[in-house]
Scaffold this motif. Structure first.
Motif, PDB file in Angstrom:
ATOM      1  N   LEU A 112       0.983  -1.005  -0.179  1.00 60.92           N
ATOM      2  CA  LEU A 112       0.188   0.128   0.111  1.00 60.92           C
ATOM      3  C   LEU A 112       0.846   1.278   0.091  1.00 60.92           C
ATOM      4  N   VAL A 113       0.642   2.123  -1.059  1.00 60.95           N
ATOM      5  CA  VAL A 113       1.403   3.308  -0.971  1.00 60.95           C
ATOM      6  C   VAL A 113       1.046   4.492  -0.273  1.00 60.95           C
ATOM      7  N   GLU A 114      -0.416   4.537  -0.189  1.00 61.40           N
ATOM      8  CA  GLU A 114      -1.181   5.302   0.603  1.00 61.40           C
ATOM      9  C   GLU A 114      -2.625   4.887   1.106  1.00 61.40           C
ATOM     10  N   ASP A 115      -3.055   5.498   1.944  1.00 60.07           N
ATOM     11  CA  ASP A 115      -4.303   5.141   2.525  1.00 60.07           C
ATOM     12  C   ASP A 115      -5.396   5.623   1.530  1.00 60.07           C
ATOM     13  N   ILE A 116      -5.889   4.777   0.701  1.00 60.35           N
ATOM     14  CA  ILE A 116      -6.756   5.045  -0.188  1.00 60.35           C
ATOM     15  C   ILE A 116      -8.099   5.732   0.207  1.00 60.35           C
ATOM     16  N   PRO A 117      -8.740   4.937   1.190  1.00 59.66           N
ATOM     17  CA  PRO A 117     -10.065   5.703   1.672  1.00 59.66           C
ATOM     18  C   PRO A 117     -10.039   6.972   2.470  1.00 59.66           C
ATOM     19  N   LEU A 118      -8.940   6.993   3.201  1.00 55.57           N
ATOM     20  CA  LEU A 118      -8.520   8.394   3.682  1.00 55.57           C
ATOM     21  C   LEU A 118      -8.302   9.472   2.700  1.00 55.57           C
ATOM     22  N   ARG A 119      -7.722   9.142   1.537  1.00 51.13           N
ATOM     23  CA  ARG A 119      -7.464  10.128   0.590  1.00 51.13           C
ATOM     24  C   ARG A 119      -8.659  10.509  -0.154  1.00 51.13           C
ATOM     25  N   ASP A 120      -9.498   9.733  -0.484  1.00 51.24           N
ATOM     26  CA  ASP A 120     -10.793   9.921  -1.166  1.00 51.24           C
ATOM     27  C   ASP A 120     -11.956  10.363  -0.109  1.00 51.24           C
TER      28      ASP A 120
END
Length: 125
Positions: A112-120
């Protein structure tokens, strides 16, 4: 490819084959497949209705198979009807958790490069 070959065998065995040859004075004049050979026209007709000919016809006929119907009397089931369902019960047996193979045992999880739910800004409520 195998099905095409079997279809050709079926067609060849069901078709009636006819080869007709017309000889005149011992020499081959005409040869025909599936039809009548043409005559050379050298038949001599007399006034009393008899014909004298120097020609000769040879016909080779190979009859094809006509009976291709399959009935249920010709087929047989190797297993009795009472035993046949028992054979398939083993397909639906449930394994315990210890016996179940892990489908992703040999595959590592994705990095995981970044936390996708938090980003979106997508959260479960």
């Amino acid at each position: 490819m195998c099905s095409v070959l079997l279809a050709l065998f079926l067609i060849a065995s069901t078709v009636s084959w006819k080869v007709e040859k017309h000889y005149c004075m011992g020499h081959l004049v005409d040869m025909a497949f599936f039809a009548d050979a043409d005559s050379c026209g050298m038949e001599i007709g007399f006034t009393d209705g008899t014909k004298m000919t120097c020609c000769n016809n040879e016909t080779i006929v190979i009859d094809g198979q006509d009976d291709l119907s399959i009935t249920w009397d010709d087929t047989s089931l190797e297993l009795p009807w009472q035993i046949a369902p028992v054979r398939y019960i083993s397909l639906f047996q449930v394994c315990s958790k210890a016996e179940r193979p892990l489908p992703n045992e040999y595959y590592p999880p994705p990095s995981l490069v970044e936390d996708i739910p938090l980003r979106d800004q997508v959260f479960l409520i």
